[in-house]
Design a protein around this motif. Structure first.
Motif, PDB file in Angstrom:
ATOM      1  N   ASP A  73       0.968  10.016  -0.422  1.00 35.52           N
ATOM      2  CA  ASP A  73       2.351   9.691  -0.778  1.00 35.52           C
ATOM      3  C   ASP A  73       2.871   8.503   0.018  1.00 35.52           C
ATOM      4  O   ASP A  73       3.580   7.622  -0.516  1.00 35.52           O
ATOM      5  CB  ASP A  73       3.247  10.908  -0.540  1.00 35.52           C
ATOM      6  CG  ASP A  73       2.946  12.031  -1.535  1.00 35.52           C
ATOM      7  OD1 ASP A  73       2.383  11.718  -2.616  1.00 35.52           O
ATOM      8  OD2 ASP A  73       3.262  13.214  -1.214  1.00 35.52           O
ATOM      9  N   ASP A  74       2.521   8.474   1.307  1.00 45.21           N
ATOM     10  CA  ASP A  74       2.951   7.337   2.139  1.00 45.21           C
ATOM     11  C   ASP A  74       2.331   6.036   1.628  1.00 45.21           C
ATOM     12  O   ASP A  74       2.985   4.981   1.561  1.00 45.21           O
ATOM     13  CB  ASP A  74       2.547   7.580   3.597  1.00 45.21           C
ATOM     14  CG  ASP A  74       3.317   8.745   4.201  1.00 45.21           C
ATOM     15  OD1 ASP A  74       4.392   9.102   3.669  1.00 45.21           O
ATOM     16  OD2 ASP A  74       2.828   9.332   5.231  1.00 45.21           O
ATOM     17  N   GLU A  75       1.041   6.130   1.276  1.00 45.80           N
ATOM     18  CA  GLU A  75       0.369   4.926   0.776  1.00 45.80           C
ATOM     19  C   GLU A  75       0.994   4.460  -0.557  1.00 45.80           C
ATOM     20  O   GLU A  75       1.175   3.255  -0.806  1.00 45.80           O
ATOM     21  CB  GLU A  75      -1.113   5.214   0.603  1.00 45.80           C
ATOM     22  CG  GLU A  75      -1.912   3.975   0.220  1.00 45.80           C
ATOM     23  CD  GLU A  75      -3.405   4.257   0.135  1.00 45.80           C
ATOM     24  OE1 GLU A  75      -4.172   3.334  -0.206  1.00 45.80           O
ATOM     25  OE2 GLU A  75      -3.798   5.437   0.419  1.00 45.80           O
ATOM     26  N   LEU A  76       1.336   5.427  -1.415  1.00 44.74           N
ATOM     27  CA  LEU A  76       1.988   5.070  -2.666  1.00 44.74           C
ATOM     28  C   LEU A  76       3.346   4.418  -2.450  1.00 44.74           C
ATOM     29  O   LEU A  76       3.746   3.475  -3.170  1.00 44.74           O
ATOM     30  CB  LEU A  76       2.141   6.332  -3.527  1.00 44.74           C
ATOM     31  CG  LEU A  76       0.856   6.876  -4.153  1.00 44.74           C
ATOM     32  CD1 LEU A  76       1.132   8.203  -4.863  1.00 44.74           C
ATOM     33  CD2 LEU A  76       0.264   5.873  -5.124  1.00 44.74           C
ATOM     34  N   PRO A  91       8.169  -6.295   1.966  1.00 46.22           N
ATOM     35  CA  PRO A  91       7.189  -5.666   2.880  1.00 46.22           C
ATOM     36  C   PRO A  91       7.359  -4.152   2.905  1.00 46.22           C
ATOM     37  O   PRO A  91       8.430  -3.610   2.649  1.00 46.22           O
ATOM     38  CB  PRO A  91       7.509  -6.291   4.245  1.00 46.22           C
ATOM     39  CG  PRO A  91       8.254  -7.556   3.914  1.00 46.22           C
ATOM     40  CD  PRO A  91       8.991  -7.306   2.638  1.00 46.22           C
ATOM     41  N   ALA A  92       6.271  -3.445   3.258  1.00 44.57           N
ATOM     42  CA  ALA A  92       6.314  -1.954   3.269  1.00 44.57           C
ATOM     43  C   ALA A  92       7.255  -1.429   4.293  1.00 44.57           C
ATOM     44  O   ALA A  92       7.834  -0.361   4.129  1.00 44.57           O
ATOM     45  CB  ALA A  92       4.894  -1.398   3.496  1.00 44.57           C
ATOM     46  N   ASN A  93       7.476  -2.232   5.372  1.00 42.10           N
ATOM     47  CA  ASN A  93       8.310  -1.708   6.444  1.00 42.10           C
ATOM     48  C   ASN A  93       9.729  -2.188   6.335  1.00 42.10           C
ATOM     49  O   ASN A  93      10.535  -1.988   7.232  1.00 42.10           O
ATOM     50  CB  ASN A  93       7.740  -2.099   7.804  1.00 42.10           C
ATOM     51  CG  ASN A  93       7.542  -3.594   7.943  1.00 42.10           C
ATOM     52  OD1 ASN A  93       7.762  -4.321   6.953  1.00 42.10           O
ATOM     53  ND2 ASN A  93       7.125  -4.053   9.106  1.00 42.10           N
ATOM     54  N   GLN A  94      10.077  -2.960   5.273  1.00 44.24           N
ATOM     55  CA  GLN A  94      11.438  -3.449   5.098  1.00 44.24           C
ATOM     56  C   GLN A  94      12.208  -2.479   4.234  1.00 44.24           C
ATOM     57  O   GLN A  94      11.639  -1.807   3.384  1.00 44.24           O
ATOM     58  CB  GLN A  94      11.427  -4.839   4.456  1.00 44.24           C
ATOM     59  CG  GLN A  94      10.895  -5.917   5.394  1.00 44.24           C
ATOM     60  CD  GLN A  94      10.975  -7.293   4.741  1.00 44.24           C
ATOM     61  OE1 GLN A  94      11.349  -7.423   3.560  1.00 44.24           O
ATOM     62  NE2 GLN A  94      10.609  -8.333   5.513  1.00 44.24           N
ATOM     63  N   ILE A 148       6.685   1.233 -12.415  1.00 44.32           N
ATOM     64  CA  ILE A 148       6.058   1.725 -11.173  1.00 44.32           C
ATOM     65  C   ILE A 148       6.152   3.243 -11.096  1.00 44.32           C
ATOM     66  O   ILE A 148       5.196   3.949 -10.710  1.00 44.32           O
ATOM     67  CB  ILE A 148       6.707   1.093  -9.946  1.00 44.32           C
ATOM     68  CG1 ILE A 148       6.431  -0.410  -9.914  1.00 44.32           C
ATOM     69  CG2 ILE A 148       6.189   1.747  -8.648  1.00 44.32           C
ATOM     70  CD1 ILE A 148       4.974  -0.748  -9.823  1.00 44.32           C
ATOM     71  N   ASP A 149       7.289   3.762 -11.462  1.00 47.16           N
ATOM     72  CA  ASP A 149       7.456   5.232 -11.415  1.00 47.16           C
ATOM     73  C   ASP A 149       6.500   5.913 -12.375  1.00 47.16           C
ATOM     74  O   ASP A 149       5.930   6.986 -12.087  1.00 47.16           O
ATOM     75  CB  ASP A 149       8.899   5.594 -11.776  1.00 47.16           C
ATOM     76  CG  ASP A 149       9.883   5.142 -10.685  1.00 47.16           C
ATOM     77  OD1 ASP A 149       9.411   4.993  -9.524  1.00 47.16           O
ATOM     78  OD2 ASP A 149      11.073   4.996 -10.979  1.00 47.16           O
ATOM     79  N   SER A 150       6.319   5.289 -13.543  1.00 49.35           N
ATOM     80  CA  SER A 150       5.377   5.880 -14.503  1.00 49.35           C
ATOM     81  C   SER A 150       3.963   5.877 -13.959  1.00 49.35           C
ATOM     82  O   SER A 150       3.202   6.850 -14.087  1.00 49.35           O
ATOM     83  CB  SER A 150       5.446   5.091 -15.827  1.00 49.35           C
ATOM     84  OG  SER A 150       6.726   5.168 -16.394  1.00 49.35           O
ATOM     85  N   ALA A 204       4.105   2.666   0.131  1.00 54.05           N
ATOM     86  CA  ALA A 204       3.848   1.293   0.591  1.00 54.05           C
ATOM     87  C   ALA A 204       3.491   0.395  -0.588  1.00 54.05           C
ATOM     88  O   ALA A 204       3.936  -0.775  -0.689  1.00 54.05           O
ATOM     89  CB  ALA A 204       2.736   1.301   1.635  1.00 54.05           C
ATOM     90  N   MET A 205       2.668   0.889  -1.517  1.00 58.31           N
ATOM     91  CA  MET A 205       2.298   0.110  -2.684  1.00 58.31           C
ATOM     92  C   MET A 205       3.522  -0.186  -3.540  1.00 58.31           C
ATOM     93  O   MET A 205       3.672  -1.300  -4.089  1.00 58.31           O
ATOM     94  CB  MET A 205       1.261   0.881  -3.513  1.00 58.31           C
ATOM     95  CG  MET A 205      -0.102   0.991  -2.836  1.00 58.31           C
ATOM     96  SD  MET A 205      -1.235   2.019  -3.791  1.00 58.31           S
ATOM     97  CE  MET A 205      -1.401   1.002  -5.275  1.00 58.31           C
ATOM     98  N   LYS A 206       4.375   0.774  -3.676  1.00 59.28           N
ATOM     99  CA  LYS A 206       5.589   0.571  -4.441  1.00 59.28           C
ATOM    100  C   LYS A 206       6.449  -0.527  -3.845  1.00 59.28           C
ATOM    101  O   LYS A 206       7.010  -1.377  -4.561  1.00 59.28           O
ATOM    102  CB  LYS A 206       6.368   1.889  -4.508  1.00 59.28           C
ATOM    103  CG  LYS A 206       7.652   1.814  -5.304  1.00 59.28           C
ATOM    104  CD  LYS A 206       8.328   3.175  -5.325  1.00 59.28           C
ATOM    105  CE  LYS A 206       9.654   3.091  -6.104  1.00 59.28           C
ATOM    106  NZ  LYS A 206      10.348   4.382  -6.121  1.00 59.28           N
ATOM    107  N   ALA A 207       6.530  -0.549  -2.531  1.00 60.19           N
ATOM    108  CA  ALA A 207       7.331  -1.588  -1.864  1.00 60.19           C
ATOM    109  C   ALA A 207       6.713  -2.953  -2.050  1.00 60.19           C
ATOM    110  O   ALA A 207       7.405  -3.956  -2.255  1.00 60.19           O
ATOM    111  CB  ALA A 207       7.467  -1.261  -0.381  1.00 60.19           C
TER     112      ALA A 207
END
Length: 255
Positions: free
Chosen positions: A207-210, A221-224, A242-244, A212-215
């Protein structure tokens, strides 16, 4: 030593051994009491006979004394009448009765001593029989206790304790094996639970990786922090795609 002497000794030894083995203390004691009682009966009969003879001798002695006194009186009467020959004859009769009385007196004394001795022996034998009966009961009880103890020891000696001990050891080993299998099954069950939790933790990483990919797909950036709501409308459409895609990935993970 001659051959016959040796054979005789062997025969006597074997007979003695058979007699010793055949002797039952209870039966021997009972027989001894019976024999003592038979002796007591015989002794009582002997005492009764001796007393009867004593009484008869006493009667004979009294009669001899009476006859001697009677012939003494007759001798005096004959002498008073002047018949010396008749008086002498009466004195001869008196002398015979006196001798008879003296003999009976000696016999009477012996019979009296015999009666006293037999009575003492009778009392002693009765006392011995009473003691023997008491001792017989005591020895009989001890013999019965010894037999019971011997039978108990024979029973205990006949028990196969080693076999029973081995059986207990085998059953203990089986119980230990059953306990080990039960523990192993519990550990396996617990391991499955651990695996489930590990899967959940791995799912959190995905879930965390997803996220990050979504961001990244959103252009940040993933951390912004995410864009404000005033972003252009075409980004909203892009986010729905993206949600789909994210939903599709979740279904795959669930499979």
């Amino acid at each position: 030593m001659g051959l016959f002497d040796r054979i005789g000794r062997v025969v006597r030894a074997n007979l003695n051994d058979l007699v010793n083995k055949a002797e039952d203390p209870e039966k021997i004691l009972e027989q001894a009491i019976i024999e003592m009682q038979e002796d007591l009966i015989q002794l009582r009969q002997a005492v009764a006979q001796t007393i009867a003879q004593q009484k008869r001798s006493q009667q004979q002695y009294n009669q001899a004394q009476s006859q001697a006194n009677q012939w003494q009186s007759r001798a005096q009467l004959a002498l008073q009448k002047g018949d010396e020959n008749l008086a002498r004859e009466a004195l001869q009769r008196k002398k015979g009765y006196i001798e008879t009385a003296n003999t009976l007196e000696m016999s009477l004394k012996q019979q009296t001593e015999q009666v006293d001795t037999l009575k003492r022996n009778l009392v002693s034998l009765e006392s011995k029989i009473s003691e023997a009966k008491t001792k017989k009961n005591m020895l009989k009880a001890r013999a019965q206790a010894a037999k019971a103890n011997e039978q108990l020891n024979n029973v205990l000696g006949g028990l196969n304790t080693s076999s029973a001990t081995s059986a207990f050891e085998r059953m203990e080993e089986k119980v230990l094996q059953m306990e080990a299998r039960s523990t192993a099954a519990a550990e396996l069950t617990g391991g499955g639970l651990e695996e489930e939790f590990r899967a959940l933790e791995a799912g959190s990483d995905v879930d965390d990786e997803l996220a990050a990919m979504k961001a990244q797909l959103a252009g940040a950036p993933a951390n912004q922090p995410q864009l404000s709501p005033s972003a252009p409308s075409d980004s909203s459409a892009y986010n729905s795609e993206i949600d789909s895609e994210l939903e599709e990935l979740r279904r795959e993970l669930n499979k």
